[in-house]
Design a protein around this motif. Structure first.
Motif, mmCIF file in Angstrom:
data_model
loop_
_atom_site.group_PDB
_atom_site.id
_atom_site.type_symbol
_atom_site.label_atom_id
_atom_site.label_comp_id
_atom_site.label_asym_id
_atom_site.label_seq_id
_atom_site.Cartn_x
_atom_site.Cartn_y
_atom_site.Cartn_z
ATOM 1 N N SER A 13 0.792 -1.077 -0.011
ATOM 2 C CA SER A 13 0.026 0.022 0.074
ATOM 3 C C SER A 13 1.075 1.261 0.014
ATOM 4 O O SER A 13 1.827 1.256 0.696
ATOM 5 C CB SER A 13 -0.711 -0.103 1.244
ATOM 6 N N VAL A 14 0.378 2.320 -0.695
ATOM 7 C CA VAL A 14 1.197 3.458 -0.758
ATOM 8 C C VAL A 14 0.088 4.622 -0.398
ATOM 9 O O VAL A 14 -0.656 5.095 -1.259
ATOM 10 C CB VAL A 14 1.740 3.938 -2.182
ATOM 11 N N ARG A 15 -0.402 4.724 1.065
ATOM 12 C CA ARG A 15 -1.363 5.242 1.644
ATOM 13 C C ARG A 15 -1.276 6.914 1.104
ATOM 14 O O ARG A 15 -2.319 7.657 0.945
ATOM 15 C CB ARG A 15 -1.390 5.182 3.074
ATOM 16 N N GLU A 16 -0.195 7.389 1.124
ATOM 17 C CA GLU A 16 -0.203 8.978 0.692
ATOM 18 C C GLU A 16 -0.717 9.121 -0.669
ATOM 19 O O GLU A 16 -0.990 10.302 -0.838
ATOM 20 C CB GLU A 16 1.298 9.638 0.772
ATOM 21 N N ASN A 17 -0.674 8.128 -1.398
ATOM 22 C CA ASN A 17 -1.453 8.357 -2.813
ATOM 23 C C ASN A 17 -2.665 7.622 -2.707
ATOM 24 O O ASN A 17 -3.103 7.473 -4.143
ATOM 25 C CB ASN A 17 -0.144 7.735 -3.989
ATOM 26 N N ASN A 18 -3.365 7.149 -1.873
ATOM 27 C CA ASN A 18 -4.258 6.370 -1.915
ATOM 28 C C ASN A 18 -4.298 5.328 -2.612
ATOM 29 O O ASN A 18 -5.299 4.950 -3.384
ATOM 30 C CB ASN A 18 -5.573 7.192 -2.274
ATOM 31 N N ILE A 19 -3.326 4.354 -2.618
ATOM 32 C CA ILE A 19 -3.117 3.250 -3.588
ATOM 33 C C ILE A 19 -3.077 1.920 -2.647
ATOM 34 O O ILE A 19 -2.347 1.821 -1.588
ATOM 35 C CB ILE A 19 -1.900 3.428 -4.464
ATOM 36 N N GLY A 20 -3.697 0.992 -2.889
ATOM 37 C CA GLY A 20 -3.503 -0.444 -2.068
ATOM 38 C C GLY A 20 -2.750 -1.264 -2.872
ATOM 39 O O GLY A 20 -2.597 -1.375 -3.972
ATOM 40 N N ALA A 21 -2.431 -2.287 -1.935
ATOM 41 C CA ALA A 21 -1.795 -3.329 -2.285
ATOM 42 C C ALA A 21 -2.578 -4.383 -3.300
ATOM 43 O O ALA A 21 -3.867 -4.355 -3.302
ATOM 44 C CB ALA A 21 -1.062 -4.233 -1.252
ATOM 45 N N GLY A 22 -2.024 -5.087 -4.259
ATOM 46 C CA GLY A 22 -2.715 -5.675 -5.188
ATOM 47 C C GLY A 22 -3.064 -5.009 -6.534
ATOM 48 O O GLY A 22 -2.350 -4.003 -6.804
ATOM 49 N N LEU A 23 -3.928 -5.572 -7.264
ATOM 50 C CA LEU A 23 -4.574 -4.988 -8.338
ATOM 51 C C LEU A 23 -5.193 -3.622 -7.982
ATOM 52 O O LEU A 23 -6.165 -3.556 -7.339
ATOM 53 C CB LEU A 23 -5.485 -5.763 -9.105
ATOM 54 N N SER A 24 -4.643 -2.554 -8.512
ATOM 55 C CA SER A 24 -4.973 -1.115 -8.132
ATOM 56 C C SER A 24 -5.990 -0.462 -9.299
ATOM 57 O O SER A 24 -7.018 -0.194 -8.697
ATOM 58 C CB SER A 24 -3.840 -0.391 -8.078
ATOM 59 N N GLN A 25 -5.625 -0.564 -10.363
ATOM 60 C CA GLN A 25 -6.442 0.441 -11.429
ATOM 61 C C GLN A 25 -6.327 -0.801 -12.706
ATOM 62 O O GLN A 25 -5.363 -1.292 -12.989
ATOM 63 C CB GLN A 25 -5.920 1.482 -11.690
ATOM 64 N N ALA A 26 -7.455 -0.690 -13.519
ATOM 65 C CA ALA A 26 -7.325 -1.296 -14.779
ATOM 66 C C ALA A 26 -8.299 -0.522 -15.801
ATOM 67 O O ALA A 26 -9.368 0.043 -15.276
ATOM 68 C CB ALA A 26 -7.861 -2.830 -14.626
#
Length: 239
Positions: free
Chosen positions: A173-186
């Motif tokens: 997870s990269v919380r400062e960018n609101n990104i979680g672990a695993g498949l993030s975006q498609a």
């Protein structure tokens, strides 16, 4: 952290390029190959959720049949907010008939700029699927991967339909960018273009994008949409 990851990445890349240059000089001396270049630019304008959308995709390389310097610039802007703006600079070497191995740097441009080391492949998979797959290690040590695949289907010699998929996966997870672990975006899309010439083609692009997993949860907490449709009208040009 005592080690400056950004400096380490740059130093390692510089050493690699220096070593490769010696091989390239010998290759050129032996084969005397000419230097070629190619520039592809796609620029589009459209709407999503009632807001103006602007996209651009610059893909350029220069080199011989084996060794090339590759530059990419990607951007996506919705309304008055730039959601993506990054620059890639890579060394690319042909390792088989249809595949290039690439390594270099990627910089996310913006208020919180971030430099990353990238390594991956660019080539043609079976059944003529154009494929890009890269591992990305940021200067903060975050690991992610980006994948893109597309294929051209000829309706006529000039009218071409190109379905495509793009996906991003994160190891943490990269919380400062609101990104979680695993498949993030498609993103799943279809681009339909009409080639007036091989170097000039207007196109219509319809794309559906969705956030997944923890990234979708972050978006919901921030009252943001987890999916959207985008319609774009653009131009593809080669130089």
């Amino acid at each position: 952290m005592s080690i400056n990851i950004k400096q380490l990445i740059c130093s390692g890349l510089a050493l690699g390029v220096s070593a490769i240059s010696f091989a390239d000089e010998a290759h050129m001396a032996e084969h005397g190959e000419a230097i070629f270049h190619k520039v592809k630019l796609e620029a589009a304008y459209g709407t999503t959720e009632g807001q103006a959308t602007k996209d651009w995709d610059l893909d350029a390389w220069m080199g011989d049949s084996v060794n090339r310097v590759w530059i990419k610039s990607l951007g996506h802007r919705v309304g008055h907010k730039t959601e993506q703006q990054d620059l890639w600079a890579m060394y690319s070497r042909k390792v088989s008939t249809f595949w290039d191995l690439q390594a270099g740097l990627k910089t996310d441009i913006g208020p919180n700029s971030l430099t990353s080391f990238v390594v991956g492949v660019d080539g043609l998979a079976p059944y003529f699927f154009e494929t890009e797959a890269h591992l990305i290690v940021s200067e903060k040590g975050d690991l992610s991967a980006r994948f893109k695949q597309r294929n051209d289907f000829l309706v006529t010699q000039r009218l071409i339909v190109q379905p495509y998929i793009e996906a991003s996966v994160y190891a943490q997870s990269v919380r400062e960018n609101n990104i979680g672990a695993g498949l993030s975006q498609a993103d799943f899309g279809i681009q339909t273009r009409y080639e007036v010439t091989r170097k000039f083609a207007p196109y219509l692009d319809i794309r559906y994008g969705r956030k997944f997993g923890e990234t979708a949860s972050f978006a919901k907490k921030a009252n943001e949409d987890v999916d959207n449709f985008v319609g774009l009208i653009g131009l593809r040009m080669f130089f």
